[in-house]
Motif scaffolding. Structure first.
Motif, PDB file in Angstrom:
ATOM      1  N   GLY A  93      -2.642  14.002 -15.643  1.00 11.83           N
ATOM      2  CA  GLY A  93      -2.774  15.019 -16.870  1.00 11.83           C
ATOM      3  C   GLY A  93      -1.794  15.209 -17.966  1.00 11.83           C
ATOM      4  N   ASP A  94      -1.074  16.207 -18.027  1.00 15.89           N
ATOM      5  CA  ASP A  94      -0.101  16.223 -19.064  1.00 15.89           C
ATOM      6  C   ASP A  94       1.438  16.053 -18.541  1.00 15.89           C
ATOM      7  OD1 ASP A  94      -0.017  18.667 -17.446  1.00 15.89           O
ATOM      8  OD2 ASP A  94       0.563  19.802 -18.931  1.00 15.89           O
ATOM      9  N   LYS A  95       1.360  15.727 -17.233  1.00 17.59           N
ATOM     10  CA  LYS A  95       2.665  15.374 -16.566  1.00 17.59           C
ATOM     11  C   LYS A  95       2.873  13.983 -16.125  1.00 17.59           C
ATOM     12  CE  LYS A  95       3.108  20.007 -14.654  1.00 17.59           C
ATOM     13  NZ  LYS A  95       3.337  20.534 -13.463  1.00 17.59           N
ATOM     14  N   ASN A  96       3.766  13.213 -16.353  1.00 21.75           N
ATOM     15  CA  ASN A  96       4.091  11.874 -16.133  1.00 21.75           C
ATOM     16  C   ASN A  96       5.413  12.019 -15.191  1.00 21.75           C
ATOM     17  OD1 ASN A  96       2.393  10.445 -18.085  1.00 21.75           O
ATOM     18  ND2 ASN A  96       3.500  11.879 -19.255  1.00 21.75           N
ATOM     19  N   TYR A  97       5.277  11.134 -14.066  1.00 20.08           N
ATOM     20  CA  TYR A  97       6.367  11.077 -13.033  1.00 20.08           C
ATOM     21  C   TYR A  97       6.766   9.542 -12.713  1.00 20.08           C
ATOM     22  CZ  TYR A  97       4.811  15.510 -11.781  1.00 20.08           C
ATOM     23  OH  TYR A  97       4.636  16.922 -11.744  1.00 20.08           O
ATOM     24  N   TYR A  98       8.105   9.390 -12.720  1.00 19.80           N
ATOM     25  CA  TYR A  98       8.560   8.114 -12.643  1.00 19.80           C
ATOM     26  C   TYR A  98       9.464   8.033 -11.312  1.00 19.80           C
ATOM     27  CZ  TYR A  98      11.571   3.992 -14.199  1.00 19.80           C
ATOM     28  OH  TYR A  98      12.006   2.787 -14.348  1.00 19.80           O
ATOM     29  N   ILE A  99       9.265   6.780 -10.861  1.00 16.42           N
ATOM     30  CA  ILE A  99      10.171   6.341  -9.398  1.00 16.42           C
ATOM     31  C   ILE A  99      10.810   5.236  -9.730  1.00 16.42           C
ATOM     32  CG2 ILE A  99      10.031   5.914  -6.666  1.00 16.42           C
ATOM     33  CD1 ILE A  99       7.557   7.998  -6.900  1.00 16.42           C
ATOM     34  N   GLU A 100      11.921   5.181  -9.525  1.00 15.09           N
ATOM     35  CA  GLU A 100      12.719   3.930  -9.608  1.00 15.09           C
ATOM     36  C   GLU A 100      13.023   3.382  -8.178  1.00 15.09           C
ATOM     37  OE1 GLU A 100      16.407   1.674 -12.035  1.00 15.09           O
ATOM     38  OE2 GLU A 100      15.914   3.846 -12.419  1.00 15.09           O
ATOM     39  N   VAL A 101      12.240   2.271  -7.705  1.00 16.41           N
ATOM     40  CA  VAL A 101      12.414   1.830  -6.423  1.00 16.41           C
ATOM     41  C   VAL A 101      14.054   1.442  -5.880  1.00 16.41           C
ATOM     42  CG1 VAL A 101      11.850   0.104  -4.881  1.00 16.41           C
ATOM     43  CG2 VAL A 101       9.955   1.051  -6.463  1.00 16.41           C
ATOM     44  N   GLU A 102      14.740   0.882  -6.938  1.00 12.50           N
ATOM     45  CA  GLU A 102      16.167   0.623  -6.774  1.00 12.50           C
ATOM     46  C   GLU A 102      16.983   1.893  -6.604  1.00 12.50           C
ATOM     47  OE1 GLU A 102      17.011  -2.456  -9.556  1.00 12.50           O
ATOM     48  OE2 GLU A 102      16.042  -3.901  -8.796  1.00 12.50           O
ATOM     49  N   GLN A 103      16.590   2.894  -6.852  1.00 11.92           N
ATOM     50  CA  GLN A 103      17.198   4.132  -6.587  1.00 11.92           C
ATOM     51  C   GLN A 103      17.051   4.779  -5.277  1.00 11.92           C
ATOM     52  OE1 GLN A 103      19.888   5.096  -8.752  1.00 11.92           O
ATOM     53  NE2 GLN A 103      19.376   3.243  -9.815  1.00 11.92           N
ATOM     54  N   LEU A 104      16.210   4.303  -4.522  1.00 13.86           N
ATOM     55  CA  LEU A 104      15.753   4.884  -3.286  1.00 13.86           C
ATOM     56  C   LEU A 104      16.987   4.494  -2.104  1.00 13.86           C
ATOM     57  CD1 LEU A 104      11.914   3.878  -2.993  1.00 13.86           C
ATOM     58  CD2 LEU A 104      13.063   6.179  -3.524  1.00 13.86           C
ATOM     59  N   PRO A 105      17.243   5.387  -1.217  1.00 15.22           N
ATOM     60  CA  PRO A 105      18.551   5.117  -0.396  1.00 15.22           C
ATOM     61  C   PRO A 105      18.175   4.275   0.730  1.00 15.22           C
ATOM     62  CG  PRO A 105      17.498   7.354  -0.107  1.00 15.22           C
ATOM     63  CD  PRO A 105      16.705   6.789  -1.181  1.00 15.22           C
ATOM     64  N   LYS A 106      16.885   4.071   0.884  1.00 16.03           N
ATOM     65  CA  LYS A 106      16.573   3.291   2.164  1.00 16.03           C
ATOM     66  C   LYS A 106      15.867   1.751   1.602  1.00 16.03           C
ATOM     67  CE  LYS A 106      16.477   6.755   5.478  1.00 16.03           C
ATOM     68  NZ  LYS A 106      15.850   7.160   6.902  1.00 16.03           N
ATOM     69  N   ARG A 107      15.887   0.892   2.266  1.00 13.56           N
ATOM     70  CA  ARG A 107      15.443  -0.408   1.966  1.00 13.56           C
ATOM     71  C   ARG A 107      13.844  -0.222   1.874  1.00 13.56           C
ATOM     72  NH1 ARG A 107      16.359  -5.667   0.993  1.00 13.56           N
ATOM     73  NH2 ARG A 107      14.931  -7.229   1.977  1.00 13.56           N
ATOM     74  N   THR A 108      13.099   0.158   2.690  1.00 11.48           N
ATOM     75  CA  THR A 108      11.802   0.406   3.005  1.00 11.48           C
ATOM     76  C   THR A 108      11.237   1.784   2.447  1.00 11.48           C
ATOM     77  OG1 THR A 108      11.333   0.411   5.165  1.00 11.48           O
ATOM     78  CG2 THR A 108      11.449  -1.671   3.978  1.00 11.48           C
ATOM     79  N   ALA A 109       9.914   1.838   2.001  1.00 15.65           N
ATOM     80  CA  ALA A 109       9.428   3.216   1.631  1.00 15.65           C
ATOM     81  C   ALA A 109       7.858   2.898   1.479  1.00 15.65           C
ATOM     82  CB  ALA A 109       9.858   4.075   0.548  1.00 15.65           C
ATOM     83  N   MET A 110       7.280   4.244   1.417  1.00 14.38           N
ATOM     84  CA  MET A 110       5.858   4.223   1.129  1.00 14.38           C
ATOM     85  C   MET A 110       5.887   5.298  -0.056  1.00 14.38           C
ATOM     86  SD  MET A 110       2.549   5.386   3.251  1.00 14.38           S
ATOM     87  CE  MET A 110       2.638   7.234   3.206  1.00 14.38           C
ATOM     88  N   ILE A 111       5.146   5.034  -1.074  1.00 15.46           N
ATOM     89  CA  ILE A 111       5.174   5.711  -2.215  1.00 15.46           C
ATOM     90  C   ILE A 111       3.531   6.249  -2.227  1.00 15.46           C
ATOM     91  CG2 ILE A 111       4.955   6.362  -4.685  1.00 15.46           C
ATOM     92  CD1 ILE A 111       7.333   4.098  -5.028  1.00 15.46           C
ATOM     93  N   LEU A 112       3.447   7.793  -2.380  1.00 17.34           N
ATOM     94  CA  LEU A 112       2.059   7.944  -1.943  1.00 17.34           C
ATOM     95  C   LEU A 112       1.657   9.112  -3.159  1.00 17.34           C
ATOM     96  CD1 LEU A 112      -0.145   8.422   0.677  1.00 17.34           C
ATOM     97  CD2 LEU A 112       1.160  10.515   0.863  1.00 17.34           C
ATOM     98  N   PHE A 113       0.450   8.794  -3.803  1.00 16.18           N
ATOM     99  CA  PHE A 113      -0.074   9.630  -4.890  1.00 16.18           C
ATOM    100  C   PHE A 113      -1.517   9.982  -4.582  1.00 16.18           C
ATOM    101  CE2 PHE A 113      -1.807   9.492  -9.389  1.00 16.18           C
ATOM    102  CZ  PHE A 113      -1.078  10.600  -9.825  1.00 16.18           C
ATOM    103  N   ASP A 114      -1.753  11.318  -4.576  1.00 18.36           N
ATOM    104  CA  ASP A 114      -2.926  11.692  -4.205  1.00 18.36           C
ATOM    105  C   ASP A 114      -4.027  12.246  -5.600  1.00 18.36           C
ATOM    106  OD1 ASP A 114      -1.764  14.311  -5.056  1.00 18.36           O
ATOM    107  OD2 ASP A 114      -2.184  15.283  -3.387  1.00 18.36           O
TER     108      ASP A 114
END
Length: 136
Positions: A93-114
């Motif tokens: 909607g009116d909000k925008n979210y940003y994730i920079e993968v290279e800033q994550l503290p672990k090598r692997t992750a799952m990003i979940l957006f509902d």
């Protein structure tokens, strides 16, 4: 007793964290990534290439592949994939979210957006299926 409850809550919050999700303005562009808009739901398995590999990556890949086979392929309302994107932007909607993968503290992750709430980042592969089943 209160101290034990506090530490349990801290551990629970740390395993599935929103602190790596930044709210940004609509004009923010991804460098080497993509954008997902609500009401679509998405799950992305990502790898932070800046962190050296360990034995955990094969577990992550094995679980990611089995979940793709279980929940995939992509539909109009749900998308699940592994990606080498360095950043991801989510429009809600009116909000925008940003994730920079290279800033994550672990090598692997799952990003979940509902498609209804701020995206989540999950680092524990054992919790991937449970988290996906809640939004599917």
């Amino acid at each position: 007793m209160k101290i034990i409850v506090f530490f349990l809550a801290l551990i629970t919050l740390g395993s599935c964290s929103n602190m790596y999700v930044q709210q940004v303005n609509a004009n923010t562009k991804t460098k080497f990534g993509f954008e997902i808009s609500a009401p679509g739901k998405a799950v992305f398995f990502v790898t932070n290439q800046k962190i050296p590999s360990s034995g955990n990556i094969s577990k992550h890949e094995k679980i990611a592949n089995s979940l793709y086979n279980k929940y995939g392929p992509a539909t109009d309302n749900f998308f699940i994939a592994s990606t080498n994107a360095k950043d991801v932007k989510f429009n809600l909607g009116d909000k925008n979210y940003y994730i920079e993968v290279e800033q994550l503290p672990k090598r692997t992750a799952m990003i979940l957006f509902d498609g209804q709430h701020k995206p989540m980042v999950e680092f524990n592969p054992k919790k991937y299926d449970k988290r996906i089943s809640k939004i599917k």
